[in-house]
Design a protein around this motif. Structure first.
Motif, short mmCIF file in Angstrom:
data_model
loop_
_atom_site.label_atom_id
_atom_site.label_comp_id
_atom_site.label_asym_id
_atom_site.label_seq_id
_atom_site.Cartn_x
_atom_site.Cartn_y
_atom_site.Cartn_z
N SER A 4 -2.43 -4.17 2.17
CA SER A 4 -3.05 -2.86 2.33
C SER A 4 -3.85 -2.84 3.61
O SER A 4 -4.07 -3.90 4.23
CB SER A 4 -3.96 -2.55 1.14
OG SER A 4 -5.07 -3.43 1.10
N ASN A 5 -4.27 -1.68 4.01
CA ASN A 5 -5.01 -1.55 5.27
C ASN A 5 -6.40 -2.15 5.14
O ASN A 5 -6.87 -2.44 4.03
CB ASN A 5 -5.09 -0.10 5.70
CG ASN A 5 -4.95 0.05 7.22
OD1 ASN A 5 -5.61 -0.66 7.97
ND2 ASN A 5 -4.10 0.96 7.65
N SER A 6 -7.06 -2.31 6.27
CA SER A 6 -8.40 -2.89 6.28
C SER A 6 -9.47 -1.85 6.00
O SER A 6 -10.65 -2.17 5.95
CB SER A 6 -8.66 -3.54 7.66
OG SER A 6 -7.63 -4.43 7.99
N GLN A 7 -9.06 -0.60 5.83
CA GLN A 7 -9.96 0.51 5.54
C GLN A 7 -9.23 1.46 4.59
O GLN A 7 -8.01 1.53 4.57
CB GLN A 7 -10.33 1.24 6.83
CG GLN A 7 -11.28 2.41 6.67
CD GLN A 7 -11.61 3.08 8.01
OE1 GLN A 7 -11.28 2.56 9.08
NE2 GLN A 7 -12.24 4.23 7.95
N SER A 8 -9.98 2.19 3.78
CA SER A 8 -9.38 3.18 2.89
C SER A 8 -9.91 4.56 3.26
O SER A 8 -11.00 4.69 3.84
CB SER A 8 -9.69 2.86 1.42
OG SER A 8 -11.09 2.91 1.18
N GLU A 36 -8.25 -0.38 -2.93
CA GLU A 36 -8.72 -1.71 -2.58
C GLU A 36 -8.13 -2.17 -1.24
O GLU A 36 -6.92 -2.19 -1.05
CB GLU A 36 -8.36 -2.70 -3.69
CG GLU A 36 -9.08 -2.40 -4.99
CD GLU A 36 -8.71 -3.37 -6.12
OE1 GLU A 36 -7.78 -4.18 -5.90
OE2 GLU A 36 -9.33 -3.30 -7.18
N THR A 37 -9.02 -2.54 -0.33
CA THR A 37 -8.59 -3.08 0.95
C THR A 37 -8.37 -4.59 0.80
O THR A 37 -8.93 -5.22 -0.08
CB THR A 37 -9.63 -2.82 2.04
OG1 THR A 37 -10.86 -3.46 1.68
CG2 THR A 37 -9.88 -1.32 2.21
N ASP A 38 -7.54 -5.12 1.67
CA ASP A 38 -7.25 -6.55 1.63
C ASP A 38 -7.03 -7.02 3.07
O ASP A 38 -6.29 -6.38 3.82
CB ASP A 38 -6.00 -6.81 0.78
CG ASP A 38 -5.83 -8.27 0.42
OD1 ASP A 38 -5.66 -9.09 1.36
OD2 ASP A 38 -5.88 -8.61 -0.77
N ALA A 88 0.83 -1.20 0.00
CA ALA A 88 0.00 0.00 0.00
C ALA A 88 0.87 1.26 0.00
O ALA A 88 2.06 1.21 0.35
CB ALA A 88 -0.90 0.00 1.24
N ALA A 142 -5.95 2.78 0.82
CA ALA A 142 -5.86 1.91 2.01
C ALA A 142 -4.43 1.95 2.55
O ALA A 142 -3.73 0.94 2.62
CB ALA A 142 -6.27 0.49 1.65
#
Length: 290
Positions: A197-201, A260-262, A140, A169
């Motif tokens: 990437s983070n769990s939130q954008s 896109e979060t992942d 990210a 994210a």
């Protein structure tokens, strides 16, 4: 043995610091062009080897005895022969697994961040052709670079980053470094392409709202064109090249490249990654005492 390239850079250091908490120092090798800059690693019991990525001849000996290689991507716009030499030397030395750090991008995207995405695409081809086991980690956008992207006057002048309604994210280097450390020591091999990437954008509107909350002032979003943003950065003392580079990241964010979060980063860490509010509060908390 696990070897980390780019060991004296930001992500390399974070990864090695995380590795030191997970495995004995004797199992870690730090590659550095200038070993003097890695003296802290030597003092911690890590083997520091000298290696110049632009010179193939300097690499095979450094990679001798290494099973896994974490290859931190070279700086933007640097000579792509650095990666060619590194992969060739790793293969010749018998390295069994390479983890390469790239940049997050939207699936199926053809968006180009000059000096960055071209390198990632080239690396994908090189690794696929190498015959070696590998994982490309699409990292990210760093939370750590936000102060540079937003400028020194963000509290007084507002958020002027021209990313529109685009979201990102974002994650900290420390969280990404810890995840990379856990990936490289795992008993299993990760898929050839993964995203951390983070769990939130978040959008620039979210940044402005959080800064307003943290500083108890009104921090607005100021809409600028790309050219206006570049001019603003230059007026703030940023060299034109870097101002344009920052604008390229804004354009990519506006296009949704980092939105896109992942769940993988959170799953690997076993906790929520550091979020935007926590980072901004830590970065700007001195203002609360004024």
């Amino acid at each position: 043995m696990i070897l980390i390239t780019g060991s004296t850079g930001g992500l390399g250091k974070e990864t090695i610091n995380a590795l030191l908490k997970l495995i004995p120092a004797q199992q870690i090798v730090a590659l550095a062009r200038d070993p003097e800059k890695a003296i802290d690693f030597s003092n911690a019991g890590i083997t520091v080897k000298k290696g110049d990525y632009s010179s193939y001849e300097s690499l095979p000996a450094a990679f001798s005895g290494v099973d896994k290689l974490l290859m931190v991507s070279a700086p933007a716009f640097s000579d792509q022969s650095l990666e060619v030499n590194t992969i060739r030397a790793a293969k010749d030395a018998g390295v069994k697994y390479i983890v390469y750090t790239g940049i997050q991008r939207k699936q199926g995207s053809t968006w180009v961040i000059p000096g960055v995405t071209e390198r990632d695409l080239q690396m994908e081809k090189l690794l696929a052709a190498s015959g070696m086991s590998y994982t490309i980690v699409h990292n990210a956008l760093y939370l750590d670079v936000l102060p540079f992207l937003l400028g020194n006057s963000v509290i007084k002048k507002g958020v002027l980053f021209p990313s529109g309604t685009g979201r990102a994210a974002v994650a900290t280097r420390s969280d990404l470094g810890e995840a990379l450390a856990r990936i490289i020591i795992a008993e299993h091999i990760y898929p050839q392409h993964i995203t951390l990437s983070n769990s939130q954008s978040w959008s620039v509107t979210d940044i402005a709202l959080l800064l307003s909350k943290i500083t108890e002032t009104d921090v607005p979003v100021i809409e600028l064109s790309q050219d206006e943003y570049i001019a603003y950065q230059e007026q703030s003392g940023i060299p034109p090249f870097y101002a344009k580079f920052a604008a390229d990241w804004a354009a990519a964010m506006k296009a949704g490249e980092f939105e896109e979060t992942d769940p993988l980063l959170e799953n690997i860490l076993g906790r929520k990654p550091i979020g935007l509010e926590t980072f901004l509060r830590e970065m700007y908390k001195p203002l609360l005492q004024i």
